[in-house]
Design an enzyme around this catalytic site. Sequence first.
Site, PDB file in Angstrom:
ATOM      1  N   ILE A   1       1.026   3.918   2.164  1.00 27.39           N
ATOM      2  CA  ILE A   1       1.752   4.233   3.404  1.00 27.39           C
ATOM      3  C   ILE A   1       2.759   3.122   3.722  1.00 27.39           C
ATOM      4  O   ILE A   1       3.923   3.389   4.039  1.00 27.39           O
ATOM      5  CB  ILE A   1       0.770   4.408   4.587  1.00 27.39           C
TER       6      ILE A   1
ATOM      7  N   LYS B   1     -12.898   1.952  10.339  1.00 32.23           N
ATOM      8  CA  LYS B   1     -11.685   2.273  11.096  1.00 32.23           C
ATOM      9  C   LYS B   1     -12.005   2.477  12.588  1.00 32.23           C
ATOM     10  O   LYS B   1     -11.201   2.129  13.457  1.00 32.23           O
ATOM     11  CB  LYS B   1     -11.007   3.521  10.517  1.00 32.23           C
TER      12      LYS B   1
ATOM     13  N   PRO C   1      -3.499   9.092  11.368  1.00 35.63           N
ATOM     14  CA  PRO C   1      -3.265  10.153  10.381  1.00 35.63           C
ATOM     15  C   PRO C   1      -4.564  10.639   9.745  1.00 35.63           C
ATOM     16  O   PRO C   1      -5.533   9.883   9.636  1.00 35.63           O
ATOM     17  CB  PRO C   1      -2.388   9.476   9.320  1.00 35.63           C
TER      18      PRO C   1
ATOM     19  N   GLY D   1       0.805  -1.227   0.000  1.00 32.19           N
ATOM     20  CA  GLY D   1       0.000   0.000   0.000  1.00 32.19           C
ATOM     21  C   GLY D   1       0.837   1.274   0.000  1.00 32.19           C
ATOM     22  O   GLY D   1       2.068   1.246   0.153  1.00 32.19           O
TER      23      GLY D   1
HETATM   24  P1  NDP Z   1      -3.720   1.444   0.229  1.00 28.76           P
HETATM   25  O1  NDP Z   1      -5.032   1.227  -0.424  1.00 28.76           O
HETATM   26  O2  NDP Z   1      -2.614   1.963  -0.584  1.00 28.76           O
HETATM   27  O3  NDP Z   1      -3.271   0.126   0.967  1.00 28.76           O
HETATM   28  C1  NDP Z   1      -4.159  -0.670   1.668  1.00 28.76           C
HETATM   29  C2  NDP Z   1      -3.539  -2.015   1.918  1.00 28.76           C
HETATM   30  O4  NDP Z   1      -4.465  -2.846   2.599  1.00 28.76           O
HETATM   31  C3  NDP Z   1      -3.169  -2.711   0.622  1.00 28.76           C
HETATM   32  O5  NDP Z   1      -1.837  -3.127   0.713  1.00 28.76           O
HETATM   33  C4  NDP Z   1      -4.114  -3.901   0.565  1.00 28.76           C
HETATM   34  O6  NDP Z   1      -3.522  -5.079   0.112  1.00 28.76           O
HETATM   35  C5  NDP Z   1      -4.425  -4.120   2.028  1.00 28.76           C
HETATM   36  N1  NDP Z   1      -5.694  -4.860   2.143  1.00 28.76           N
HETATM   37  C6  NDP Z   1      -6.922  -4.441   1.862  1.00 28.76           C
HETATM   38  N2  NDP Z   1      -7.808  -5.438   2.063  1.00 28.76           N
HETATM   39  C7  NDP Z   1      -7.096  -6.518   2.470  1.00 28.76           C
HETATM   40  C8  NDP Z   1      -7.408  -7.868   2.819  1.00 28.76           C
HETATM   41  N3  NDP Z   1      -8.665  -8.327   2.809  1.00 28.76           N
HETATM   42  N4  NDP Z   1      -6.398  -8.695   3.174  1.00 28.76           N
HETATM   43  C9  NDP Z   1      -5.113  -8.263   3.188  1.00 28.76           C
HETATM   44  N5  NDP Z   1      -4.761  -7.009   2.867  1.00 28.76           N
HETATM   45  C10 NDP Z   1      -5.736  -6.153   2.497  1.00 28.76           C
HETATM   46  O7  NDP Z   1      -4.034   2.409   1.459  1.00 28.76           O
HETATM   47  P2  NDP Z   1      -3.164   3.367   2.364  1.00 28.76           P
HETATM   48  O8  NDP Z   1      -1.732   3.100   2.276  1.00 28.76           O
HETATM   49  O9  NDP Z   1      -3.684   4.711   2.116  1.00 28.76           O
HETATM   50  O10 NDP Z   1      -3.690   2.928   3.808  1.00 28.76           O
HETATM   51  C11 NDP Z   1      -2.975   2.057   4.657  1.00 28.76           C
HETATM   52  C12 NDP Z   1      -3.563   2.113   6.030  1.00 28.76           C
HETATM   53  O11 NDP Z   1      -3.547   3.467   6.494  1.00 28.76           O
HETATM   54  C13 NDP Z   1      -5.013   1.663   6.134  1.00 28.76           C
HETATM   55  O12 NDP Z   1      -5.183   0.999   7.364  1.00 28.76           O
HETATM   56  C14 NDP Z   1      -5.784   2.990   6.148  1.00 28.76           C
HETATM   57  O13 NDP Z   1      -7.026   2.869   6.775  1.00 28.76           O
HETATM   58  C15 NDP Z   1      -4.835   3.861   6.934  1.00 28.76           C
HETATM   59  N6  NDP Z   1      -4.998   5.284   6.695  1.00 28.76           N
HETATM   60  C16 NDP Z   1      -4.838   5.809   5.430  1.00 28.76           C
HETATM   61  C17 NDP Z   1      -4.978   7.162   5.231  1.00 28.76           C
HETATM   62  C18 NDP Z   1      -4.799   7.795   3.893  1.00 28.76           C
HETATM   63  O14 NDP Z   1      -5.166   8.968   3.746  1.00 28.76           O
HETATM   64  N7  NDP Z   1      -4.202   7.151   2.923  1.00 28.76           N
HETATM   65  C19 NDP Z   1      -5.324   8.061   6.343  1.00 28.76           C
HETATM   66  C20 NDP Z   1      -5.452   7.415   7.609  1.00 28.76           C
HETATM   67  C21 NDP Z   1      -5.284   6.082   7.771  1.00 28.76           C
HETATM   68  P3  NDP Z   1      -3.464  -5.570  -1.390  1.00 28.76           P
HETATM   69  O15 NDP Z   1      -2.261  -4.881  -1.913  1.00 28.76           O
HETATM   70  O16 NDP Z   1      -3.321  -7.021  -1.299  1.00 28.76           O
HETATM   71  O17 NDP Z   1      -4.704  -5.105  -2.070  1.00 28.76           O
END
Ligand code: NDP
Length: 318
Positions: free
Chosen positions: A12, A162, A185, A10
């Site tokens: 972050i 969340k 965040p 992802g």
């Molecule tokens: P991304 O969408 O870039 O990444 C999300 C990640 O979660 C991906 O790697 C995805 O994996 C994984 N994921 C989703 N569903 C599943 C599942 N069923 N099983 C395993 N893995 C899963 O998001 P961000 O980097 O933006 O977010 C990362 C974290 O930060 C999250 O918890 C989000 O709630 C939190 N966050 C993000 C903010 C933002 O503005 N971006 C703000 C505040 C918090 P896969 O690659 O396999 O799809």
Amino acid sequence: KVVCVTGASGFIASWIVKFLLQRGYTVRATVRDPSNPKKVDHLLKLDGAKERLQLFKADLLEEGSFDSVVEGCDGVFHTASPVRFVVNDPQVELIDPALKGTLNVLKSCAKSTSVKRVVLTSSNAAVSFDTRPKNPEVVVDETWFSNPDFCRESKLWYVLSKTLAEAAAWKFVNENNIDMVSLNPTMVAGPLLQPEVNESVEPILNLINGIPFPNKAIGWVNVKDVANAHIHAYEIASASGRCLLAERVVHYSELAMILRDLYPTLPISDKCEDDGPYMPTYQISKEKAKSFGIEFTPLEISLKETVESFREKKFIDF
Ligand code: NDP
């Protein structure tokens, strides 16, 4: 030391992995599909990856999926959770993976003989969404916790996912004697390591494509500050509780204005999606973040880095 990062592909998490490798850690990175180059190629290219990055397949909804990954790790960074603001089935697409997934990872940590600390990537979504009125004088701090009923009534499903996940996480770690720090965040901007546009930078892409802006005031923070905060939250022995991460809260009209100043030739809209009064801004406390040694990158720089990253990746052409 060996650490685990869940959801490593992802936006972050990729930066967390990059900084962990830079600092000499061995990183066990979980992804759902290690054979998908779009999910792993950018990780495998990071400095130190050849020597110290190990990929694991794990799914939030598969019971015990994280057991063998977590065993032997000193720290676990749990970032995996779906980030989607528009869904058909909130329970299946957001709430189950966020809530059951978090408990699934924490259960593996509870079983392990090695894990000393869990750093949970929670969100401002779990903090500032309740019925309390907001205005520029209001300071939201770590004592705030979003209200699930308010989230349901407002159909804020991602926010609900969340909120439920963080609340369940604290209950579980308190009952099972796990040392956890949560980071909360706001919307995250900055350069992308992964090849695809993620949900939190998409509004910036919409703005520079001339789409009218939403009538919302929202906090922003740089992805590198968020990743660093994760590492500090793990390394600083005395770190505990929650920590809000935001440079500042702005209305989308101000975001559009900053982008217009940075890129005067782009067709950035000065129109709001609706005619209502602008949603008020509020403040987010930086005190706890300061104690974690975090200094926030100004929003102007974060926006510039985001747009430059769009340009490098050819999401825009100018
Ligand atoms: P991304 O969408 O870039 O990444 C999300 C990640 O979660 C991906 O790697 C995805 O994996 C994984 N994921 C989703 N569903 C599943 C599942 N069923 N099983 C395993 N893995 C899963 O998001 P961000 O980097 O933006 O977010 C990362 C974290 O930060 C999250 O918890 C989000 O709630 C939190 N966050 C993000 C903010 C933002 O503005 N971006 C703000 C505040 C918090 P896969 O690659 O396999 O799809």
